[in-house]
Scaffold this motif. Sequence first.
Motif, PDB file in Angstrom:
ATOM      1  N   GLU A 235      38.979  56.231  35.754  1.00 21.16           N
ATOM      2  CA  GLU A 235      38.682  56.555  37.144  1.00 21.16           C
ATOM      3  C   GLU A 235      37.408  57.371  37.233  1.00 21.16           C
ATOM      4  O   GLU A 235      36.871  57.851  36.230  1.00 21.16           O
ATOM      5  CB  GLU A 235      39.838  57.313  37.796  1.00 21.16           C
ATOM      6  CG  GLU A 235      40.135  58.665  37.202  1.00 21.16           C
ATOM      7  CD  GLU A 235      41.298  59.351  37.910  1.00 21.16           C
ATOM      8  OE1 GLU A 235      41.027  60.267  38.718  1.00 21.16           O
ATOM      9  OE2 GLU A 235      42.459  58.988  37.652  1.00 21.16           O
ATOM     10  N   ASN A 240      39.625  56.674  42.430  1.00 11.58           N
ATOM     11  CA  ASN A 240      39.928  55.516  41.594  1.00 11.58           C
ATOM     12  C   ASN A 240      38.752  54.551  41.727  1.00 11.58           C
ATOM     13  O   ASN A 240      37.928  54.699  42.628  1.00 11.58           O
ATOM     14  CB  ASN A 240      41.227  54.843  42.050  1.00 11.58           C
ATOM     15  CG  ASN A 240      42.438  55.752  41.913  1.00 11.58           C
ATOM     16  OD1 ASN A 240      43.026  56.165  42.901  1.00 11.58           O
ATOM     17  ND2 ASN A 240      42.814  56.060  40.688  1.00 11.58           N
ATOM     18  N   THR A 251      41.268  46.899  38.136  1.00 10.71           N
ATOM     19  CA  THR A 251      41.335  48.352  38.231  1.00 10.71           C
ATOM     20  C   THR A 251      42.301  48.876  37.185  1.00 10.71           C
ATOM     21  O   THR A 251      43.236  48.173  36.774  1.00 10.71           O
ATOM     22  CB  THR A 251      41.771  48.802  39.645  1.00 10.71           C
ATOM     23  OG1 THR A 251      41.570  50.212  39.783  1.00 10.71           O
ATOM     24  CG2 THR A 251      43.229  48.477  39.920  1.00 10.71           C
ATOM     25  N   ARG A 264      43.956  53.909  46.855  1.00 15.06           N
ATOM     26  CA  ARG A 264      44.012  52.834  45.863  1.00 15.06           C
ATOM     27  C   ARG A 264      45.171  51.899  46.169  1.00 15.06           C
ATOM     28  O   ARG A 264      45.018  50.672  46.208  1.00 15.06           O
ATOM     29  CB  ARG A 264      44.178  53.438  44.461  1.00 15.06           C
ATOM     30  CG  ARG A 264      44.451  52.420  43.349  1.00 15.06           C
ATOM     31  CD  ARG A 264      44.853  53.148  42.070  1.00 15.06           C
ATOM     32  NE  ARG A 264      45.079  52.234  40.966  1.00 15.06           N
ATOM     33  CZ  ARG A 264      46.210  51.573  40.745  1.00 15.06           C
ATOM     34  NH1 ARG A 264      47.223  51.734  41.595  1.00 15.06           N
ATOM     35  NH2 ARG A 264      46.337  50.762  39.709  1.00 15.06           N
TER      36      ARG A 264
END
Length: 359
Positions: A235, A240, A251, A264
């Motif tokens: 992150e 994030n 992600t 997020r």
Amino acid sequence: MKLCWTLKITKTTHPKEKPQDESKLGFGKQFSDHMFLMDYTAGEGWHDARIVPYGPWEMDPATTVFHYAQEIFEGMKAYRTADGKIQLFRPDCNANRFNDSADRLGMPPSRRRTSCRLSRHWSMWTATGCPTPTARPCDIRPFCIATDVGLGVHAAKHYRFAVICAPSGAYYAEGLDPVRIYVEDEYIRAAPGLTGFTKCGGNYAASIKAGELAEERGFSQVLWLDGVEKKYVEEVGSMNIMFKIDGEIYTAPCVGTVLPGVTRRSIIELLKGWGYKVHEERVAIADIMKAADEGKLEEVFGTGTAAVVSPVKELDWEGKVAHISGGHIGELTQKLYDTLTGIQWGKLPDTKGWIVPVE
């Protein structure tokens, strides 16, 4: 379930003058007239809930929070809509995460959804700091600290829970302009088994040095890699981060070293609803840079309560530079920002039940 304590309200006799130009508020520089306080004593539980005029309180130099850092906090916002109503965005998620942080730090939990249940009182003190309709949000900062007096490493028996409010502008000076990110491969933010998934001050204190070094080099933020192999992206300092590669979203997973961001989570729900494939998995920074070299890294954006969505135009790692979206905000990034802020400000319908009105 009803609250088991009564709430005492003391209104200020010296209300602050409202800022003349809300576009120059800055972030976290000014605070509203009132704050919420509540204390905890082992064996008694939470007690003495009160709303009082904003101001300092006295603490003994041997208060344990100063020495052993038993402290957690949250970040959320209140929005004043065009019709003058005030609303919160997913406060239940913040309350649950607050309690997860408390558990990891050995602190007592607060009542889940307390923030929602207190909302009928917030109209008195939150509204005093919430800017004019559709101008700027009011940042809400709940936090809890250990208040025992004495030295010794052990869980405290006394705590103070507080909520302060700050009518604020953009978190980044760039606003929604794309930012430059430095990939940190010397220092680490978190490691398995530690406190990376919590919002505790120690996580942020440990990130400051790397952040300052990045700023000296002209970067807005640091992108952290995993603490074991220093290989996988995790992150950014205050957000994030997500990567759009060849039409799909990547992600880092929330498996203990990454903060489970409320924004997020909301962005992922929006993306999946729009038909995007979202990969919550470990991705190596080398693969991110390779995708950029091959022209497959289409967009990169951070997500967080403070900035909502922050586009990234450049990643710098080991002297290699990945240029993204031609230095402009990507189409998907802009759509996400417009949609999420539209829901938060009441400009778009809330079809997911994310909004909680302050009554």
